[in-house]
Design a protein around this motif. Sequence first.
Motif, PDB file in Angstrom:
ATOM      1  N   GLU A  37       0.824  -1.208   0.000  1.00 32.48           N
ATOM      2  CA  GLU A  37       0.000   0.000   0.000  1.00 32.48           C
ATOM      3  C   GLU A  37       0.860   1.260   0.000  1.00 32.48           C
ATOM      4  O   GLU A  37       0.551   2.235  -0.687  1.00 32.48           O
ATOM      5  N   GLU A  38       1.944   1.256   0.737  1.00 35.24           N
ATOM      6  CA  GLU A  38       2.853   2.412   0.736  1.00 35.24           C
ATOM      7  C   GLU A  38       3.505   2.578  -0.634  1.00 35.24           C
ATOM      8  O   GLU A  38       3.651   3.702  -1.121  1.00 35.24           O
ATOM      9  N   MET A  39       3.898   1.487  -1.256  1.00 34.84           N
ATOM     10  CA  MET A  39       4.500   1.568  -2.598  1.00 34.84           C
ATOM     11  C   MET A  39       3.485   2.125  -3.598  1.00 34.84           C
ATOM     12  O   MET A  39       3.825   2.941  -4.451  1.00 34.84           O
ATOM     13  N   ARG A  40       2.238   1.715  -3.487  1.00 33.26           N
ATOM     14  CA  ARG A  40       1.193   2.238  -4.373  1.00 33.26           C
ATOM     15  C   ARG A  40       0.959   3.728  -4.108  1.00 33.26           C
ATOM     16  O   ARG A  40       0.832   4.516  -5.028  1.00 33.26           O
ATOM     17  N   ARG A  41       0.953   4.109  -2.839  1.00 35.12           N
ATOM     18  CA  ARG A  41       0.778   5.526  -2.494  1.00 35.12           C
ATOM     19  C   ARG A  41       1.903   6.374  -3.083  1.00 35.12           C
ATOM     20  O   ARG A  41       1.680   7.451  -3.612  1.00 35.12           O
ATOM     21  N   ARG A  42       3.118   5.868  -3.018  1.00 34.05           N
ATOM     22  CA  ARG A  42       4.256   6.591  -3.599  1.00 34.05           C
ATOM     23  C   ARG A  42       4.059   6.772  -5.098  1.00 34.05           C
ATOM     24  O   ARG A  42       4.313   7.843  -5.646  1.00 34.05           O
ATOM     25  N   MET A  43       3.620   5.697  -5.768  1.00 39.25           N
ATOM     26  CA  MET A  43       3.396   5.790  -7.205  1.00 39.25           C
ATOM     27  C   MET A  43       2.380   6.886  -7.513  1.00 39.25           C
ATOM     28  O   MET A  43       2.577   7.688  -8.419  1.00 39.25           O
ATOM     29  N   GLU A  44       1.310   6.936  -6.743  1.00 40.72           N
ATOM     30  CA  GLU A  44       0.285   7.964  -6.948  1.00 40.72           C
ATOM     31  C   GLU A  44       0.878   9.367  -6.779  1.00 40.72           C
ATOM     32  O   GLU A  44       0.517  10.290  -7.501  1.00 40.72           O
ATOM     33  N   SER A  45       1.798   9.510  -5.843  1.00 40.00           N
ATOM     34  CA  SER A  45       2.387  10.832  -5.590  1.00 40.00           C
ATOM     35  C   SER A  45       3.347  11.260  -6.703  1.00 40.00           C
ATOM     36  O   SER A  45       3.688  12.431  -6.798  1.00 40.00           O
ATOM     37  N   PHE A  46       3.781  10.322  -7.528  1.00 39.17           N
ATOM     38  CA  PHE A  46       4.729  10.644  -8.597  1.00 39.17           C
ATOM     39  C   PHE A  46       4.047  11.112  -9.885  1.00 39.17           C
ATOM     40  O   PHE A  46       4.717  11.512 -10.826  1.00 39.17           O
ATOM     41  N   ARG A  47       2.736  11.028  -9.950  1.00 34.17           N
ATOM     42  CA  ARG A  47       2.041  11.441 -11.177  1.00 34.17           C
ATOM     43  C   ARG A  47       2.378  12.882 -11.504  1.00 34.17           C
ATOM     44  O   ARG A  47       2.547  13.677 -10.598  1.00 34.17           O
ATOM     45  N   PRO A  48       2.523  13.253 -12.757  1.00 34.78           N
ATOM     46  CA  PRO A  48       2.203  12.536 -13.990  1.00 34.78           C
ATOM     47  C   PRO A  48       3.361  11.703 -14.555  1.00 34.78           C
ATOM     48  O   PRO A  48       3.281  11.239 -15.690  1.00 34.78           O
ATOM     49  N   TYR A  49       4.393  11.499 -13.793  1.00 36.83           N
ATOM     50  CA  TYR A  49       5.551  10.754 -14.301  1.00 36.83           C
ATOM     51  C   TYR A  49       5.223   9.267 -14.449  1.00 36.83           C
ATOM     52  O   TYR A  49       4.397   8.729 -13.707  1.00 36.83           O
ATOM     53  N   PRO A  50       5.886   8.598 -15.382  1.00 32.54           N
ATOM     54  CA  PRO A  50       5.589   7.178 -15.602  1.00 32.54           C
ATOM     55  C   PRO A  50       6.106   6.263 -14.499  1.00 32.54           C
ATOM     56  O   PRO A  50       7.150   6.525 -13.893  1.00 32.54           O
TER      57      PRO A  50
END
Length: 161
Positions: A37-50
């Motif tokens: 869940e933390e890894m997914r949250r980090r991904m969300e925070s990186f948007r709009p980057y791939p």
Amino acid sequence: MRIRDAEADDFPKIAEIYSYYVLNTVVSFEVEAPGAEEMRRRMESFRPYPYIVAEEDGKILGYAYAHKFAERAAYRRSAEVTIYLDRNVRRRGIGKALYAELEERLRAMDFVQRLYAIICYPGEGSVEFHSRMGYRIVGKLTDVGEKMGKLLSTVYMEKSL
């Protein structure tokens, strides 16, 4: 092998891949492995980057992503890149394929001109991998971290798109 955008269902495997490096190496400067869940949250925070994964026969082999290099507005044309592979699938060209796709997506974003990778030095092959991918060392921070009873340095590697 197929490279695609990371999806919510990928994060247990992404967390598992990353966990190995956190708990067993100095490659990551984290000392506690984050969960899915933390890894997914980090991904969300990186948007709009791939944020992309390499998949083969339904199994995630590795992942790569980009995010802001730094918060100040003047850094807006730069991005930091990161890659991790399942420790059992290295040296098969997966990292090269992931970075090639990541860089292509960043080129298409048009506002990203320079890429930076921050790597533990001397590391465990990351400097050599990034050199083969066209990155060059542009700076070093000596003894900037400590993990597993070792003082650790980092190098900044740069690539122009």
